[in-house]
Design a protein around this motif. Structure first.
Motif, PDB file in Angstrom:
ATOM      1  N   GLN A 130       2.954  10.159  -9.711  1.00 18.62           N
ATOM      2  CA  GLN A 130       2.323  10.279 -11.027  1.00 18.62           C
ATOM      3  C   GLN A 130       1.308  11.411 -11.116  1.00 18.62           C
ATOM      4  N   THR A 131       0.578  11.668 -10.002  1.00 17.46           N
ATOM      5  CA  THR A 131      -0.547  12.605 -10.070  1.00 17.46           C
ATOM      6  C   THR A 131      -0.483  13.749  -9.067  1.00 17.46           C
ATOM      7  N   GLY A 132       0.415  13.670  -8.083  1.00 17.71           N
ATOM      8  CA  GLY A 132       0.456  14.694  -7.044  1.00 17.71           C
ATOM      9  C   GLY A 132      -0.593  14.493  -5.973  1.00 17.71           C
ATOM     10  N   ALA A 133      -1.192  13.298  -5.928  1.00 20.33           N
ATOM     11  CA  ALA A 133      -2.202  12.965  -4.907  1.00 20.33           C
ATOM     12  C   ALA A 133      -2.122  11.476  -4.608  1.00 20.33           C
ATOM     13  N   THR A 146       2.688   5.825  -2.937  1.00 21.20           N
ATOM     14  CA  THR A 146       3.852   6.603  -3.365  1.00 21.20           C
ATOM     15  C   THR A 146       3.846   6.776  -4.872  1.00 21.20           C
ATOM     16  N   LEU A 147       3.587   5.712  -5.589  1.00 18.40           N
ATOM     17  CA  LEU A 147       3.514   5.788  -7.054  1.00 18.40           C
ATOM     18  C   LEU A 147       2.387   6.715  -7.495  1.00 18.40           C
ATOM     19  N   ASN A 148       1.242   6.628  -6.821  1.00 22.50           N
ATOM     20  CA  ASN A 148       0.123   7.511  -7.162  1.00 22.50           C
ATOM     21  C   ASN A 148       0.540   8.974  -7.041  1.00 22.50           C
ATOM     22  N   GLN A 197       0.827  -1.203   0.000  1.00 25.40           N
ATOM     23  CA  GLN A 197       0.000   0.000   0.000  1.00 25.40           C
ATOM     24  C   GLN A 197       0.865   1.257   0.000  1.00 25.40           C
ATOM     25  N   VAL A 198       1.890   1.259   0.824  1.00 25.47           N
ATOM     26  CA  VAL A 198       2.800   2.408   0.873  1.00 25.47           C
ATOM     27  C   VAL A 198       3.428   2.645  -0.494  1.00 25.47           C
TER      28      VAL A 198
END
Length: 269
Positions: free
Chosen positions: A254-257, A249-251, A244-245
């Protein structure tokens, strides 16, 4: 190393002495550490995005190896810092990491930063001291994972002890209060997301008055100017391997959120 851990567990179960446990915990870091992966230089192509990955106290780049692998699977280039922290002054650590980061980001077109624990403070200090990078359009997103931005209550408990003395200036700078390393670094206007753990440890819980990950409280991880914040049921050490971490982190990279707007809930903050 297994024998040392077993001895620590026996002491804690037999005497129920958390002070002895805390002392042995620091001693374990001093005696063991982690093996370096000794990775080579990173090569970049025009569309590559780089993640500078920073480990925590008493560790090496080996400690973030799994995390780095997952970032690479997501098609990021990764440069893992490998710096000594036990027995080191704050100045020495920042000098080490400043040189390494400069070497990492040379010729990179897009630069993100991810730091676990002390690694997050290293990243914040680097950006504060390198205005060219801070103000560059190459700077991407920053994720701080279990970072003691306001210090650690566990460090407060050990403050003044002989173990913290030999652990060095960086360890001593992780106390709470005005002299805490995190509180001496400016809160910069950057796209930073913060992940905090809430899986406490029975062995350290008495040193905290609020939610924590066993080493760092949730409140200590927060920054006034963070763009996003999320808590997860994970321990401080477990963050380095938690899916999950890694996904959140990847989210954010990629998106700033951490979550899309449709998945947000009021429990995030």
């Amino acid at each position: 190393m297994v024998n040392i851990v077993s001895q620590i567990e026996c002491v804690c179960r037999g005497k129920r002495n958390k002070n002895i446990f805390a002392s042995h915990l620091i001693l374990l870091l001093l005696l063991t550490g982690c093996k370096s992966t000794d990775s080579g230089p990173v090569q970049y192509k025009a569309n590559d995005e780089l993640v500078v990955l920073a480990h925590g106290l008493g560790r090496s780049d080996w400690a973030m190896r799994y995390f780095a692998q997952q970032l690479k699977r997501a098609r990021y280039k990764v440069c893992s810092l490998d710096y000594a922290s036990i027995g080191q002054s704050v100045k020495a650590v920042l000098l080490q990491t400043n040189k390494q980061i400069n070497a990492c980001i040379s010729n990179a077109n897009k630069i993100h930063f991810v730091g676990h624990s002390l690694g997050g403070l290293i990243i914040r200090a680097y950006l504060q001291n390198n205005s060219v990078v801070l103000n560059s359009n190459k700077l991407g997103n920053v994720v701080l994972i279990g970072t003691p931005n306001k210090g650690s209550e566990l460090a407060n408990h050990l403050n003044g002890s002989w173990l913290l003395h030999i652990a060095g200036g960086v360890s001593q700078a992780l106390v709470t209060g005005d002299n805490s390393l995190g509180n001496t670094i400016d809160e910069l206007d950057i796209n930073v997301g913060v992940i905090a753990g809430t899986k406490a440890s029975l062995l350290t819980q008495s040193y905290f008055n609020s939610e924590n990950d066993g080493l760092v409280s949730v409140e200590s991880t927060k920054l006034n100017n963070m763009r996003d914040f999320i808590t997860l049921d994970v321990s401080h050490t477990g963050m380095r391997y938690n899916q999950q971490v890694i996904q959140y982190t990847l989210n954010f990279l990629q998106t700033g959120a951490f979550l899309s707007p449709t998945r947000r809930t009021n429990t995030l903050y």
